[in-house]
Design an enzyme around this catalytic site. Structure first.
Site, short mmCIF file in Angstrom:
data_model
loop_
_atom_site.label_atom_id
_atom_site.label_comp_id
_atom_site.label_asym_id
_atom_site.label_seq_id
_atom_site.Cartn_x
_atom_site.Cartn_y
_atom_site.Cartn_z
N HIS A 135 -1.24 -6.54 5.65
CA HIS A 135 -2.38 -6.10 4.82
C HIS A 135 -2.15 -4.67 4.35
O HIS A 135 -2.35 -4.37 3.16
CB HIS A 135 -3.67 -6.21 5.65
CG HIS A 135 -4.89 -5.73 4.92
ND1 HIS A 135 -5.72 -6.59 4.20
CD2 HIS A 135 -5.43 -4.50 4.79
CE1 HIS A 135 -6.70 -5.89 3.67
NE2 HIS A 135 -6.55 -4.62 4.02
N GLU A 136 -1.74 -3.78 5.24
CA GLU A 136 -1.56 -2.38 4.88
C GLU A 136 -0.38 -2.21 3.92
O GLU A 136 -0.44 -1.40 2.98
CB GLU A 136 -1.36 -1.52 6.13
CG GLU A 136 -2.54 -1.51 7.10
CD GLU A 136 -3.84 -1.00 6.49
OE1 GLU A 136 -3.80 -0.45 5.36
OE2 GLU A 136 -4.89 -1.15 7.14
N HIS A 139 -1.51 -2.96 0.48
CA HIS A 139 -2.20 -1.83 -0.15
C HIS A 139 -1.21 -0.81 -0.69
O HIS A 139 -1.43 -0.22 -1.76
CB HIS A 139 -3.12 -1.15 0.87
CG HIS A 139 -4.45 -1.81 1.03
ND1 HIS A 139 -5.22 -2.20 -0.04
CD2 HIS A 139 -5.18 -2.12 2.15
CE1 HIS A 139 -6.36 -2.73 0.41
NE2 HIS A 139 -6.35 -2.70 1.72
N GLU A 207 -9.73 -5.62 -1.20
CA GLU A 207 -9.51 -6.16 0.14
C GLU A 207 -9.15 -7.64 0.07
O GLU A 207 -8.28 -8.11 0.81
CB GLU A 207 -10.74 -5.94 1.01
CG GLU A 207 -11.06 -4.48 1.29
CD GLU A 207 -9.93 -3.75 2.02
OE1 GLU A 207 -9.13 -4.41 2.70
OE2 GLU A 207 -9.85 -2.52 1.89
#
Length: 285
Positions: A135-136, A139, A207
């Site tokens: 997930h990071e 981003h 998100e």
């Protein structure tokens, strides 16, 4: 339009508004003679934000480099997923708090950072941590880690200004009730500006997109969903004191309160919807 390009446009828009607001302040104080000076000062503030936002945010949270000898598995997983995402392995940091959370910062794909709390590394299993890392990295890959970082730096600066006036007007007496009232009034005055910036710069869809990109990277929606469920449960048990302006950074919103001031800074979609969307990938053929 590619998400990374859109985030760059948002970043330049944010910088323009900062310089523009400073120019208006200059005009209000000293007319046209000060307007240009304040506009240039605003541009210098923009440059400071861009070059130093990550270092200052790391200092705010007391983040230290994540030692390889104590967390070799984390470093290996980050390297594996970074290679899949075709970016340079981010620098890794740890914050010494039992609150489970994480966030990423990035100027570009060659200068990025992932920050874990001790609580997230302690309480999540490796499958779940892999989901958090994916997930990071998502981003970082799509430019969110840059725009979120600069936005958090700017808004947290405004919060510190509000707190400064609170202490100034109450002679630093934290216990004086009037100080909290003044702080609330200042935030209330700033609220329309903060809320407008939030709408223009920070989309809640970021998100959902990062969750989807993470699923594409590791092909394990259940691992990501399980991580979100566990973090959501544990954040209610382990609180963390943060500058509310930085709440947009985290994988899950650490602001568990629902008062007026906290709601101004909320930038995350409901975790239940994120989990439901992730579990829905299981049924996509």
């Amino acid at each position: 339009m590619e998400l990374k390009i859109l985030n760059r446009i948002k970043l330049f828009s944010l910088f323009f508004w900062i310089a523009f607001i400073f120019s208006l302040i200059g005009k209000f104080i000293g007319g046209n003679s000060l307007m240009l000076i304040f506009f240039i000062f605003g541009i210098l503030i923009d440059l400071f934000c861009y070059y130093y936002f990550d270092e200052i945010l790391l200092k705010i949270y007391g983040a230290k480099p994540l030692p390889y000898n104590k967390f070799p598995e984390i470093h290996h997983i980050v390297k594996e997923i970074s290679d899949k995402a075709k970016i340079k392995k981010p620098f890794l940091y740890i914050i010494q708090t039992h609150h489970p959370n994480s966030f990423s910062l990035s100027k570009n794909s060659k200068d990025s950072k992932i920050i874990f709390t001790y609580g997230i590394l302690k309480n999540l299993n490796l499958r779940e941590i892999k989901g958090v890392i994916a997930h990071e990295i998502s981003h970082i890959k799509n430019g969110d880690a840059l725009i979120q970082g600069v936005f958090a730096f700017v808004i947290s600066g405004l919060v510190y200004v509000a707190k400064f006036f609170k202490y100034l007007l109450t002679f630093g007496a934290e216990e004086i009730k009037g100080g909290k009232i003044i702080y609330s009034i200042i935030i209330l005055i700033m609220a329309p500006f903060i809320y407008l910036l939030k709408i223009l710069i920070i989309s809640k869809n970021r998100e959902y997109i990062a969750d989807k990109m993470a699923q594409d990277l590791i092909n394990d929606p259940i691992g990501i969903a399980s991580a979100l469920e566990k973090i959501d449960f544990l954040t209610k048990r382990y609180k963390i004191e943060i500058n509310p302006g930085t709440s947009c950074l985290f994988i899950l919103d650490p602001l568990t309160r629902s008062d007026f001031i906290s709601n101004i800074f909320k930038t995350h979609p409901p975790v239940e919807i994120r989990i439901r969307k992730l579990k829905g990938f299981l049924y996509v053929i």
